[in-house]
Design a protein around this motif. Structure first.
Motif, short mmCIF file in Angstrom:
data_model
loop_
_atom_site.label_atom_id
_atom_site.label_comp_id
_atom_site.label_asym_id
_atom_site.label_seq_id
_atom_site.Cartn_x
_atom_site.Cartn_y
_atom_site.Cartn_z
N LEU A 75 64.37 -7.18 27.12
CA LEU A 75 63.22 -6.47 26.55
C LEU A 75 62.81 -5.32 27.46
N LEU A 76 62.78 -5.57 28.77
CA LEU A 76 62.42 -4.52 29.71
C LEU A 76 63.40 -3.34 29.61
N LEU A 77 64.69 -3.64 29.57
CA LEU A 77 65.68 -2.57 29.51
C LEU A 77 65.55 -1.78 28.21
N ALA A 93 55.13 9.38 32.17
CA ALA A 93 56.30 8.59 31.81
C ALA A 93 56.67 7.61 32.92
N LEU A 94 56.60 8.06 34.17
CA LEU A 94 56.94 7.18 35.29
C LEU A 94 55.94 6.04 35.42
N GLN A 95 54.67 6.30 35.14
CA GLN A 95 53.66 5.24 35.19
C GLN A 95 53.91 4.23 34.08
N SER A 96 54.31 4.70 32.90
CA SER A 96 54.60 3.80 31.78
C SER A 96 55.79 2.89 32.11
N ILE A 97 56.84 3.45 32.69
CA ILE A 97 58.00 2.65 33.09
C ILE A 97 57.58 1.61 34.13
N TYR A 98 56.80 2.05 35.09
CA TYR A 98 56.30 1.11 36.11
C TYR A 98 55.50 -0.02 35.46
N ASN A 99 54.65 0.29 34.50
CA ASN A 99 53.83 -0.73 33.84
C ASN A 99 54.71 -1.76 33.13
N HIS A 100 55.76 -1.31 32.46
CA HIS A 100 56.68 -2.24 31.81
C HIS A 100 57.33 -3.16 32.84
N TRP A 101 57.77 -2.56 33.97
CA TRP A 101 58.40 -3.38 35.02
C TRP A 101 57.39 -4.39 35.57
N TRP A 102 56.16 -3.97 35.81
CA TRP A 102 55.15 -4.87 36.36
C TRP A 102 54.84 -6.01 35.39
N ASN A 103 54.75 -5.70 34.10
CA ASN A 103 54.51 -6.75 33.10
C ASN A 103 55.66 -7.76 33.09
N PHE A 104 56.89 -7.25 33.15
CA PHE A 104 58.06 -8.13 33.22
C PHE A 104 57.97 -9.01 34.47
N THR A 105 57.71 -8.40 35.61
CA THR A 105 57.72 -9.12 36.89
C THR A 105 56.68 -10.24 36.92
N THR A 106 55.48 -9.94 36.48
CA THR A 106 54.43 -10.96 36.51
C THR A 106 54.67 -12.06 35.47
N SER A 157 65.99 9.19 39.38
CA SER A 157 66.91 8.07 39.25
C SER A 157 66.12 6.77 39.37
N ILE A 158 66.34 5.84 38.43
CA ILE A 158 65.58 4.59 38.38
C ILE A 158 66.56 3.42 38.50
N ASN A 159 66.32 2.55 39.46
CA ASN A 159 67.10 1.31 39.60
C ASN A 159 66.16 0.12 39.48
N PHE A 160 66.67 -0.94 38.89
CA PHE A 160 65.87 -2.14 38.64
C PHE A 160 66.70 -3.36 38.96
N GLY A 161 66.11 -4.34 39.67
CA GLY A 161 66.86 -5.52 40.02
C GLY A 161 66.01 -6.77 40.06
N VAL A 162 66.67 -7.90 39.85
CA VAL A 162 66.03 -9.22 39.92
C VAL A 162 66.92 -10.11 40.78
N MET A 163 66.31 -10.88 41.66
CA MET A 163 67.04 -11.81 42.51
C MET A 163 66.52 -13.22 42.23
N LEU A 164 67.46 -14.14 41.98
CA LEU A 164 67.09 -15.53 41.73
C LEU A 164 66.96 -16.29 43.05
N PRO A 165 66.21 -17.37 43.06
CA PRO A 165 66.09 -18.17 44.28
C PRO A 165 67.46 -18.70 44.74
N ALA A 166 67.59 -18.92 46.03
CA ALA A 166 68.84 -19.46 46.58
C ALA A 166 69.20 -20.76 45.90
N GLY A 167 70.46 -20.88 45.51
CA GLY A 167 70.95 -22.09 44.88
C GLY A 167 70.83 -22.10 43.36
#
Length: 355
Positions: free
Chosen positions: A351-353, A273-286, A327-337
């Motif tokens: 979709l990821l959530l 299950a943890l690998q599946s969650i990671y895969n979803h996050w990685w697909n989102f990130t890329t 416990s799973i935390n997920f975050g995204v940071m936008l470029p400055a400005g």
């Protein structure tokens, strides 16, 4: 607060001011309640409690009382504010003591009708006291926290051992398996926080690493707990005897001035299950890497001792699984400005959530 609700006005509350979540602790055409000037912290040996005002960060709160050999349970990132308590709060001491809010003794609270009340487990507001262990900002505005302390020692007392180990992203399947297996002996003195990170550089190239923060309340790492993780080839390791204050400031602060999005959840300690969650996050990130500065996800294994410690103090609304969880935390940071969130990024995040 009475005027705000009587006039149906928009409002927001800013405690330590850590979050850069868009529209979270700011308000347009409304009332912003800021606790910047309420930043006192103290320890009383007579009551054996720590009293905090809400304008503090956890580094400030910890530094204010460490000379007494105690610490408040709070966040694992030094610049997080006291608002973390109202969401339960996971600290490096959670497996020993429970959630941070499990350490409440008494709170001062302003209610929506403007009443100012003191709540604890034994007075007429005991239901509100219990709710404030996990209801975030929905139950009232807390102006004083009185907390039971953790016995951590002073800055000079190196009662812990640990640091950070960095892995290449290619090692993540093995790291995830080690996380699922971590601390099967249920030792409450063992702590692990894993941070999967991908950063997009100004030239469009990307860097992906995994930082694992591991600590033990003792003089070294028991092999039965940390051996599997430490056997995985890494790119760097840095461990030493440290104080609790040292532990708190080990985790780096993220750059300020960037809009962030944050979410969280939990799952059972099962590698597939943890690998599946990671895969979803990685697909989102890329998929969205050209639109963001950084994407990260963290896994924190919590043992049944977390739930046991909290239940011993009356429990909380979070009602965590009795046998432990991740416990799973997920975050995204936008470029400055960049302050406007592209529709494509928000759709991908939702979709990821949902996954």
């Amino acid at each position: 607060m009475k005027e705000i609700f009587d006039n149906n006005a928009h409002y927001a509350v800013q405690a330590g001011g850590h979050t850069a979540m868009k529209n979270w602790n700011v308000v347009q055409d409304g009332v912003l309640i800021m606790f910047t000037h309420m930043s006192n912290a103290s320890y009383s040996s007579e009551t054996d409690t720590i009293t905090l005002q809400p304008g503090l960060t956890w580094e400030e709160a910890t530094a204010a009382v460490e000379s007494s050999g105690v610490a408040p349970l709070g966040a694992r990132v030094r610049d997080v504010g006291t608002g973390a308590l109202l969401g339960g709060g996971i600290s490096y001491l959670t497996s020993e003591y429970g959630f941070a809010s499990d350490m409440y003794k008494e709170l001062d609270v302003v209610l929506p009708n403007g009443d100012f009340v003191t709540v604890n487990a034994d007075n007429e507001y005991s239901d509100l006291f219990w709710a404030l262990k996990g209801c975030a900002s929905r139950c009232g505005i807390v102006t004083r926290y009185e907390l039971y302390p953790a016995r951590t020692g002073t800055k000079e007392e190196k009662n812990y051992y640990g640091g950070v180990i960095t892995f290449p992203a290619s090692a993540n399947p093995d790291v995830i398996t080690a996380i699922a297996n971590f601390n099967s002996v249920e030792d409450p003195k063992a702590v692990l926080l894993t941070l999967f990170i991908q950063t997009t550089n100004p030239d469009g190239s990307t860097e992906a690493v995994t930082d694992v923060y591991i600590f033990y309340h003792g003089s070294g790492f028991p092999d039965a707990i940390f051996g599997e993780l430490l056997s995985i080839p890494s790119t760097s390791q840095s461990f030493s005897a440290i104080s609790y204050y040292d532990m708190l400031i080990t985790f780096p602060m993220f750059p300020s001035g960037c809009v962030q999005f944050f979410g969280g959840g939990a799952d059972f300690r099962e590698a597939t299950a943890l690998q599946s969650i990671y895969n979803h996050w990685w697909n989102f990130t890329t998929t969205v890497q050209s639109e963001i500065l950084r994407s990260f996800m963290s896994y924190t294994p919590l043992t049944k001792t977390t739930t046991d410690a909290g239940n011993a103090r009356g429990g909380n609304p979070i009602d965590p699984p009795a046998d432990g969880f991740i416990s799973i935390n997920f975050g995204v940071m936008l470029p400055a400005g960049v302050t406007n969130v592209p529709d494509s990024l928000e759709s991908a995040r939702q979709l990821l959530l949902s996954q």
